[in-house]
Design an enzyme around this catalytic site. Structure first.
Site, mmCIF file in Angstrom:
data_model
loop_
_atom_site.group_PDB
_atom_site.id
_atom_site.type_symbol
_atom_site.label_atom_id
_atom_site.label_comp_id
_atom_site.label_asym_id
_atom_site.label_seq_id
_atom_site.Cartn_x
_atom_site.Cartn_y
_atom_site.Cartn_z
ATOM 1 N N GLU A 202 6.373 32.737 36.393
ATOM 2 C CA GLU A 202 5.774 33.245 37.637
ATOM 3 C C GLU A 202 4.268 33.497 37.468
ATOM 4 O OE1 GLU A 202 8.066 36.616 38.965
ATOM 5 O OE2 GLU A 202 9.707 35.338 39.670
ATOM 6 N N GLU A 273 15.763 31.357 40.136
ATOM 7 C CA GLU A 273 16.170 32.758 40.277
ATOM 8 C C GLU A 273 16.596 33.051 41.703
ATOM 9 O OE1 GLU A 273 13.621 35.851 38.876
ATOM 10 O OE2 GLU A 273 13.262 34.902 36.925
#
Length: 872
Positions: A202, A273
């Protein structure tokens, strides 16, 4: 730095040019031998194209789930993996935790809970694949985001940017992990189960903060990873500009709506995710995600984004043992995942309550929390009466002999299992078929995948409040609010995201050993330092907490001597401002006050406490406390916390171990006490059986717990949520930590609590429920012709009683009012039929069909079969 960035891009360009093949992106080799997923082929390789990952030349629809090896124990791994496989998963995904593997620079630990190779081999042995997220920055609500603390001491280092010291250490660790996997032959082309790997994590969320040093770092990390030649694809999550051949992936709740898609038509849509709940933090009520909402999100991603890889974060959350949880994060991690903290299947709400509802109850109080609409609370007592059949009295002071805490879970695991089967049934059109979409209204749409012989349709209703009737093909389909129906061959409904047919259940913690014998407890009062010791740091400034302690303890004493000369009659006030999480203040050994922060509050905490001083020298002792270290953000190496280094005596001397405990000056407890900064110890025997073991610490304040020298984590039950409950009061003790008798329990209590009320409990599913409509789609997994109620107790238990059974139109919320639960339509032999099929068995099935109940009790009325049973 510019030369490094240019070289990285050049390497990527070269790799991209040589890796392209007709079918997509090639990462394989040719080799004999078996591999993950049960495939055995002479040619093993992983490639990808714009539709999917390709294994051995075939596109694959893959369901995956995160399980983290340090958050469980080796004896739990086989059971967790087996349950994941049974739940329809193809892949187990895990991070690699740098700070557990290299806690001291150059000293590595891959044993016990940190045995990464053993974990991957167990996955392989059970026929599943692995997605390995090497990072090495991982966030994951793990202390320091997985980075080892010693990195802060590297000269001129800046984490996660185009900084040579950081890149050198990052590359060294990533290379070590890759080489370890190669040496063990664990990558797929070698015959192993690893089919995909991740570099960084991320990064887009912080990239802008590094300005010109951000983009070159992305290119360098990608080139470094690809150049390691693992033979499998690499991904970057939440990195829209991930350079070729890295696949950019989505993380989030609703990637079917938010994901912009792969940054190349030659890359597949992967969801790394899919958040199954909200990770819990101290001071906040737990928030869970409904099974229907999860299923809706998955189906939409597959239909609308042509998704072919979905990973659940988490599938099993586990436990943040020791001090590894990040700032304010609870010890229990993602307990609302499909497999809960104890590896029990996540079952669902009792008596046909809305599937987004979770009831938490205890002997003292009860509250209902609704994830999607927290302000809408329902009458707790009515539902408690509903659950316990009137055994629990109404009112806020509830007493129930053995049930200390109950959680009514959602049927997430079983509902997703049915979804996976429905999707896998249509793999051919989803991965090879032509795609088309349709609009049926402002909030209704359809997505169709079709080959010459196969067809699958996803009919979507986004309206959260209204049923929608959609005319598709030659038929009309009724869609529940916010739901997706999957149509096999574009005609037959095989799965509806909003219709929960899976078994629901009640998880209970039953007391097996009260620890209320005062003669079994010992105490040791942690000394409050009044003067600096020889090991202290002295100076005319305040030392930063983490840099001073090297994150080896949560506690740091600050000591000062103040020479007071009385002047005037005003009230003296101690005013302390701290970057830490908690601050306790003592003047001349007397407690004067505390202050703490919270997860969502940013900035310093400030203590203002009235004090009294004596003329002359006064000792001021401040105890700074951390509740975890940060796990994310830019410039983590610059974070400061806290307000002379003195840690806790009990920690320094390891009095939580058998050896250290024998040297500490313990004294007897002669009465219940509520003291701060005190150590307690006792022993207990391991409960009989195989049910998970927990400690109920609801009577304590804040601190840490050790069992036989192993820390089971921090607790903070005195920090209440807005509803008045602790965020966590049950603490998991893996049986892996226990011996048969005389287990040493040591507690460091920081704020004050009563250890005599602590209990040892076992966790189990005691009450199960199912309600299935006669028009529900039969289970694809069981290949049934008719819908059926399926009941199953956990291993080692069987159905001992049937509390309620009705074939007809049973009332959903009747027991709290004392009325009969039978509706105006009820087959009189319902209970007889169910008991005959289920009593004494671990599992049973009852078809929802009129002929099973002596005929139709009410022609023309839509009927269901509702059953409540007891497992014992």
């Amino acid at each position: 730095m510019a030369g490094v960035a240019t070289a990285a891009v050049a390497v990527l360009a070269a790799l991209t040019a040589c890796a392209a093949v007709a079918a997509g992106r090639a990462w394989g080799t040719t080799e004999d031998g078996g591999g993950g997923g049960g495939n055995r082929t002479a040619s093993r390789g992983v490639t990808y194209d714009g539709r999917a990952l390709i294994l051995d030349g075939a596109r694959r629809m893959l369901f995956s789930g995160d399980m983290h090896y340090p958050r469980s124990t080796p004896e739990m791994w086989p059971k967790l993996i087996a349950k994941a496989k049974k739940g329809g998963l193809d892949v187990i995904q895990t991070y690699v935790f740098w700070n557990v593997h290299e806690p001291v620079q150059g000293q590595y630990d891959f044993g016990g809970r940190y045995d990464l190779v053993k974990f991957i081999r167990e996955i392989h042995a059970q026929g599943l694949y692995v997605s390995l997220r090497i990072g090495p920055f991982i966030e994951s609500e793990w202390k320091y985001g997985g980075l080892p603390f010693w990195l802060r001491d590297i000269p001129n280092i800046t984490f996660r940017c185009d900084n040579e010291p950081f890149k050198r250490h990052m590359q060294k660790f990533v290379t070590k992990i890759v080489n370890m996997m190669k040496d063990e032959r664990l990558f797929y082309p070698q015959g192993g189960p690893i089919i995909i790997s991740q570099i960084e994590n991320e990064y887009k969320l912080v990239e802008a903060a590094f300005h010109s040093k951000g983009p070159p770092y992305v290119n360098w990390a990608a080139a470094m990873a690809v150049n390691l030649q693992t033979g499998v694809p690499w991904v970057m999550c939440k990195q829209d500009d991930a350079p070729d051949p890295i696949i950019n992936t989505c993380n989030g709740l609703i990637c079917g709506e938010t994901f912009l898609g792969p940054n190349s038509p030659n890359k597949p849509a992967l969801w790394t995710e899919n958040w199954t709940s909200r990770y819990p933090v101290y001071g906040q009520d737990p928030r869970f995600r409904s099974a229907s909402d999860l299923a809706f999100a998955v189906a939409l991603f597959i239909a609308k984004k042509k998704g072919s890889f979905v990973n659940y974060y988490m599938y099993h959350g586990g436990t943040n043992f020791g001090r590894f949880a990040s700032s304010y994060v609870t010890t229990s991690y993602y307990d609302g995942a499909p497999l809960d903290e104890y590896a029990l299947y996540q079952e669902g709400p009792m008596y046909n309550m809305p599937d987004h509802m979770v009831i938490l109850c205890s002997v003292k109080s009860a509250n209902v929390f609704i994830l999607n609409d927290l302000e809408n609370l329902i009458n707790t007592e009515v539902f408690l009466g509903l659950i316990f059949g009137g055994l629990v009295p109404t009112g806020r002071n509830l007493e129930y002999a053995t049930l200390l805490i109950c959680l009514i879970w959602q049927p997430t695991w079983a509902h997703l299992r049915e979804l996976h089967a429905a999707v896998k049934q249509s793999t051919e059109p989803l991965l090879w078929g032509a795609y088309s979409n349709y609009s049926f209204g402002q909030q209704q749409e359809g997505h169709v995948f079709e080959t010459e012989s196969e067809c699958v349709a996803f009919l979507v209703n986004f309206d959260k409040h209204k049923i929608s009737n959609i005319h598709f093909g030659k038929e009309t389909f009724q869609l529940a609010p916010k739901s997706i129906s999957i149509l096999s061959q574009c005609r037959k409904v095989v799965f509806e995201t909003a219709k929960i047919n899976a078994q629901h259940g009640l998880r209970t913690a039953q007391v097996v050993q009260p620890l209320n014998h005062v003669d079994r407890w010992k105490k040791f009062k942690e000394p409050i330092p009044l003067v600096a010791s020889k090991t202290s740091n002295a100076g005319n400034w305040l030392f930063e907490h983490l840099s001073t302690t090297k994150d080896e303890t949560d506690y740091l004493w600050y000591l000062a001597i103040y020479d007071y000369k009385p002047y005037g009659n005003g009230q003296l006030v101690l005013n302390v401002e701290s970057h830490g999480h908690i601050l306790h203040a003592f003047v001349n050994n007397d407690y004067v006050g505390s202050v703490h922060g919270s997860h969502d509050e940013h900035g310093d905490i400030v203590l203002k406490a009235p004090i009294s001083l004596r003329e002359g020298q006064n000792s001021i002792s401040l105890l700074s406390v951390m509740v975890g270290s940060p796990d994310s953000g830019a410039f983590m190496e610059r974070r400061t916390f806290g307000v002379q280094k003195v840690s806790l005596y009990g920690e320094t001397n390891k009095i939580y171990t058998s050896e250290g405990s024998s040297r500490a000056p313990w004294t007897a407890i002669d009465k219940p006490m509520n003291l701060s900064l005190i150590w307690y110890k006792t022993t207990f025997d391991t409960p009989w059986g195989n049910d998970p073991v927990t400690l109920n610490l609801s009577s304590m304040g804040k601190g840490e717990v050790w069992i036989n020298g192993e820390s089971i984590g921090r607790y903070w039950v005195s920090f209440k949520t807005p509803s008045g409950q602790p965020s966590q009061s049950l603490y998991h003790i893996p049986r892996y930590f226990l011996k048969a008798r005389d287990n040493l329990l040591v507690i460091m209590e920081e704020m004050g609590g009563d250890p005599l009320q602590i209990t040892v409990n076992t966790m189990s599913i005691t009450r199960i429920y199912s309600n299935v409509n006669e028009f529900s789609s039969p289970s694809l997994l069981r290949r049934e012709k008719h819908p059926a109620v399926h009941l199953k107790c956990q291993k080692g238990k069987h159905i001992t009683d049937v509390e309620f059974a009705s074939y007809g139109n049973p009332v959903e919320d009747c027991r709290g009012s004392g009325r009969s639960c039978h509706g105006d339509c009820h087959a009189q032999i319902s209970e007889f039929v169910v008991k005959n099929a289920c009593l004494g068995r671990r599992k049973c099935a009852i078809p929802v069909r009129a002929d099973k109940f002596g005929g139709d009790p009410c022609p023309g009325v839509e009927k269901s079969l509702s059953v409540v049973a007891i497992c014992g």
